[in-house]
Design a protein around this motif. Sequence first.
Motif, PDB file in Angstrom:
ATOM      1  N   ARG A 107      -8.248  17.556  22.211  1.00 29.35           N
ATOM      2  CA  ARG A 107      -6.991  16.065  22.668  1.00 29.35           C
ATOM      3  C   ARG A 107      -7.478  14.271  22.042  1.00 29.35           C
ATOM      4  O   ARG A 107      -6.484  13.340  21.676  1.00 29.35           O
ATOM      5  CB  ARG A 107      -7.044  16.247  24.041  1.00 29.35           C
ATOM      6  N   THR A 108      -8.293  14.458  21.257  1.00 26.86           N
ATOM      7  CA  THR A 108      -9.218  13.664  20.822  1.00 26.86           C
ATOM      8  C   THR A 108      -8.841  13.139  19.567  1.00 26.86           C
ATOM      9  O   THR A 108      -7.962  12.089  19.558  1.00 26.86           O
ATOM     10  CB  THR A 108     -10.289  13.173  21.176  1.00 26.86           C
ATOM     11  N   ILE A 109      -8.469  13.651  18.757  1.00 27.82           N
ATOM     12  CA  ILE A 109      -7.594  13.666  17.528  1.00 27.82           C
ATOM     13  C   ILE A 109      -6.575  13.035  17.547  1.00 27.82           C
ATOM     14  O   ILE A 109      -6.502  12.276  16.109  1.00 27.82           O
ATOM     15  CB  ILE A 109      -7.754  15.344  17.055  1.00 27.82           C
ATOM     16  N   PRO A 110      -5.463  13.566  18.042  1.00 31.30           N
ATOM     17  CA  PRO A 110      -4.223  12.022  18.238  1.00 31.30           C
ATOM     18  C   PRO A 110      -3.729  11.397  17.946  1.00 31.30           C
ATOM     19  O   PRO A 110      -3.437  10.281  17.792  1.00 31.30           O
ATOM     20  CB  PRO A 110      -3.261  13.252  18.899  1.00 31.30           C
ATOM     21  N   ARG A 111      -5.265  10.886  18.995  1.00 30.11           N
ATOM     22  CA  ARG A 111      -5.484   9.344  19.247  1.00 30.11           C
ATOM     23  C   ARG A 111      -6.189   8.084  18.230  1.00 30.11           C
ATOM     24  O   ARG A 111      -6.754   7.184  18.635  1.00 30.11           O
ATOM     25  CB  ARG A 111      -6.873   8.901  20.364  1.00 30.11           C
ATOM     26  N   ILE A 112      -6.989   9.131  17.415  1.00 35.56           N
ATOM     27  CA  ILE A 112      -7.583   8.400  16.177  1.00 35.56           C
ATOM     28  C   ILE A 112      -6.538   7.978  15.222  1.00 35.56           C
ATOM     29  O   ILE A 112      -5.675   8.503  14.452  1.00 35.56           O
ATOM     30  CB  ILE A 112      -8.089   9.163  15.249  1.00 35.56           C
ATOM     31  N   SER A 113      -6.549   6.257  15.260  1.00 40.29           N
ATOM     32  CA  SER A 113      -5.264   4.665  14.079  1.00 40.29           C
ATOM     33  C   SER A 113      -6.284   5.559  12.974  1.00 40.29           C
ATOM     34  O   SER A 113      -7.459   4.548  12.746  1.00 40.29           O
ATOM     35  CB  SER A 113      -5.407   4.328  14.808  1.00 40.29           C
ATOM     36  N   LEU A 119      -5.630  16.352   7.792  1.00 38.89           N
ATOM     37  CA  LEU A 119      -7.095  17.208   7.135  1.00 38.89           C
ATOM     38  C   LEU A 119      -7.942  16.686   7.439  1.00 38.89           C
ATOM     39  O   LEU A 119      -8.871  16.675   8.415  1.00 38.89           O
ATOM     40  CB  LEU A 119      -6.710  17.739   6.636  1.00 38.89           C
ATOM     41  N   PHE A 120      -7.843  14.978   6.110  1.00 36.66           N
ATOM     42  CA  PHE A 120      -9.017  14.311   7.006  1.00 36.66           C
ATOM     43  C   PHE A 120      -9.709  13.770   8.462  1.00 36.66           C
ATOM     44  O   PHE A 120     -11.134  13.641   9.046  1.00 36.66           O
ATOM     45  CB  PHE A 120      -9.283  13.000   6.394  1.00 36.66           C
ATOM     46  N   ILE A 121      -8.129  13.479   8.997  1.00 33.98           N
ATOM     47  CA  ILE A 121      -9.045  12.952  10.461  1.00 33.98           C
ATOM     48  C   ILE A 121      -9.238  13.821  11.573  1.00 33.98           C
ATOM     49  O   ILE A 121     -10.216  13.986  11.782  1.00 33.98           O
ATOM     50  CB  ILE A 121      -7.631  12.208  11.106  1.00 33.98           C
ATOM     51  N   TYR A 122      -9.034  15.319  11.484  1.00 32.93           N
ATOM     52  CA  TYR A 122      -9.358  16.377  11.782  1.00 32.93           C
ATOM     53  C   TYR A 122     -10.890  16.840  11.089  1.00 32.93           C
ATOM     54  O   TYR A 122     -11.695  17.000  12.889  1.00 32.93           O
ATOM     55  CB  TYR A 122      -8.297  17.520  11.704  1.00 32.93           C
ATOM     56  N   LYS A 123     -10.723  16.856  10.569  1.00 32.31           N
ATOM     57  CA  LYS A 123     -12.525  17.355  10.020  1.00 32.31           C
ATOM     58  C   LYS A 123     -13.700  15.957   9.940  1.00 32.31           C
ATOM     59  O   LYS A 123     -14.398  16.292  10.728  1.00 32.31           O
ATOM     60  CB  LYS A 123     -12.727  17.443   8.561  1.00 32.31           C
ATOM     61  N   ALA A 124     -12.673  15.262  10.152  1.00 31.68           N
ATOM     62  CA  ALA A 124     -13.968  13.960  10.080  1.00 31.68           C
ATOM     63  C   ALA A 124     -14.585  13.567  12.063  1.00 31.68           C
ATOM     64  O   ALA A 124     -15.232  13.201  11.605  1.00 31.68           O
ATOM     65  CB  ALA A 124     -13.256  12.547   9.857  1.00 31.68           C
ATOM     66  N   THR A 166     -12.735   5.853  -1.475  1.00 32.28           N
ATOM     67  CA  THR A 166     -11.643   5.885  -0.353  1.00 32.28           C
ATOM     68  C   THR A 166     -11.920   6.733   1.061  1.00 32.28           C
ATOM     69  O   THR A 166     -11.603   5.971   1.755  1.00 32.28           O
ATOM     70  CB  THR A 166     -10.514   6.449  -1.337  1.00 32.28           C
ATOM     71  N   ARG A 167     -12.842   7.452   0.123  1.00 32.20           N
ATOM     72  CA  ARG A 167     -13.172   9.280   1.415  1.00 32.20           C
ATOM     73  C   ARG A 167     -14.108   8.423   2.311  1.00 32.20           C
ATOM     74  O   ARG A 167     -14.006   8.181   4.417  1.00 32.20           O
ATOM     75  CB  ARG A 167     -13.184   9.596   0.582  1.00 32.20           C
ATOM     76  N   SER A 168     -14.656   7.466   1.853  1.00 29.38           N
ATOM     77  CA  SER A 168     -16.409   6.711   2.886  1.00 29.38           C
ATOM     78  C   SER A 168     -15.437   6.212   3.355  1.00 29.38           C
ATOM     79  O   SER A 168     -15.468   6.113   4.800  1.00 29.38           O
ATOM     80  CB  SER A 168     -17.037   6.085   2.140  1.00 29.38           C
ATOM     81  N   ARG A 169     -14.482   5.325   3.188  1.00 30.29           N
ATOM     82  CA  ARG A 169     -13.715   3.750   4.197  1.00 30.29           C
ATOM     83  C   ARG A 169     -13.558   4.688   4.689  1.00 30.29           C
ATOM     84  O   ARG A 169     -13.251   3.589   6.148  1.00 30.29           O
ATOM     85  CB  ARG A 169     -12.826   2.962   3.336  1.00 30.29           C
ATOM     86  N   TRP A 170     -12.157   5.557   5.280  1.00 28.60           N
ATOM     87  CA  TRP A 170     -11.493   5.951   6.142  1.00 28.60           C
ATOM     88  C   TRP A 170     -12.847   6.801   6.590  1.00 28.60           C
ATOM     89  O   TRP A 170     -12.269   7.143   8.322  1.00 28.60           O
ATOM     90  CB  TRP A 170     -10.845   6.938   5.137  1.00 28.60           C
ATOM     91  N   ARG A 171     -13.717   7.595   6.662  1.00 25.71           N
ATOM     92  CA  ARG A 171     -14.428   8.287   7.186  1.00 25.71           C
ATOM     93  C   ARG A 171     -15.240   7.504   8.217  1.00 25.71           C
ATOM     94  O   ARG A 171     -15.107   7.144   9.434  1.00 25.71           O
ATOM     95  CB  ARG A 171     -15.954   8.863   7.055  1.00 25.71           C
ATOM     96  N   ARG A 172     -15.706   5.497   7.477  1.00 28.49           N
ATOM     97  CA  ARG A 172     -16.148   5.334   8.003  1.00 28.49           C
ATOM     98  C   ARG A 172     -15.274   4.302   9.763  1.00 28.49           C
ATOM     99  O   ARG A 172     -15.507   3.507  10.951  1.00 28.49           O
ATOM    100  CB  ARG A 172     -16.829   3.909   7.594  1.00 28.49           C
ATOM    101  N   GLY A 173     -13.813   4.434   9.190  1.00 24.97           N
ATOM    102  CA  GLY A 173     -12.879   3.724  10.239  1.00 24.97           C
ATOM    103  C   GLY A 173     -12.559   5.182  10.963  1.00 24.97           C
ATOM    104  O   GLY A 173     -13.021   3.961  11.966  1.00 24.97           O
ATOM    105  N   ILE A 174     -12.606   5.871  10.907  1.00 31.77           N
ATOM    106  CA  ILE A 174     -12.551   6.775  11.716  1.00 31.77           C
ATOM    107  C   ILE A 174     -13.499   7.192  12.838  1.00 31.77           C
ATOM    108  O   ILE A 174     -13.745   7.315  14.261  1.00 31.77           O
ATOM    109  CB  ILE A 174     -12.579   8.346  11.319  1.00 31.77           C
TER     110      ILE A 174
END
Length: 203
Positions: A107-113, A119-124, A166-174
């Motif tokens: 339920r939390t995954i869809p709340r992440i901006s 796929l990246f959001i899901y796994k991170a 790019t991937r590190s920036r995405w992960r930090r943001g998530i």
Amino acid sequence: MSNALAAQPRRMLADFQPIVYQGVMAAIVRVLAADSTSNATRQSWQKLIDSGPRTGGFRALLSARDQFDYDCILHALLHRELTPAHWDVLVGKFSTHKANRVSAIARTIPRISSPAPALFIYKATTVWFIPKMKGKQGKRSTDVAVLPDEFYDVNTWDTEARPDSTRSRWRRGIHKCLEALEEGAVIHVTEILEREQLIERID
């Protein structure tokens, strides 16, 4: 947890002398553990309570059953008063009930901006909730949520092989988004515990 306990948590809290928790995180862990304690395991749960440290005050006046029931009532109160996002981040992070934990993460995954792909959001998000554990997977309890080792490989999070920066920036943001959710949830729980005079104060 019985329906009777969950029906009127605020009224029933008033019927007890308040139990004093060691701190906010201790209260969160106890409350979420109560959610996974069935009638079959309640006896062992009570033994753990009886053998744990007591600091006097109201805690020492309550039986093991009263302490367990009180945790269940507080569970119902927090579930009702916290926002769904705050409740889910705490359950996903601290619950010992595997099915509840997995559902809360989903339920939390869809709340992440994030600008990252789904796929990246899901796994991170999932690895933030379930960090990699040391030791061999075969020795872990089947009741503990465990991810396969390859799940932690960032190369599997992005099928287009974007740059590491790019991937590190995405992960930090998530992860910052998740940390902010957790911080907000803990602050709200603290406010509730202070209002109900359930948290131990050290002068």
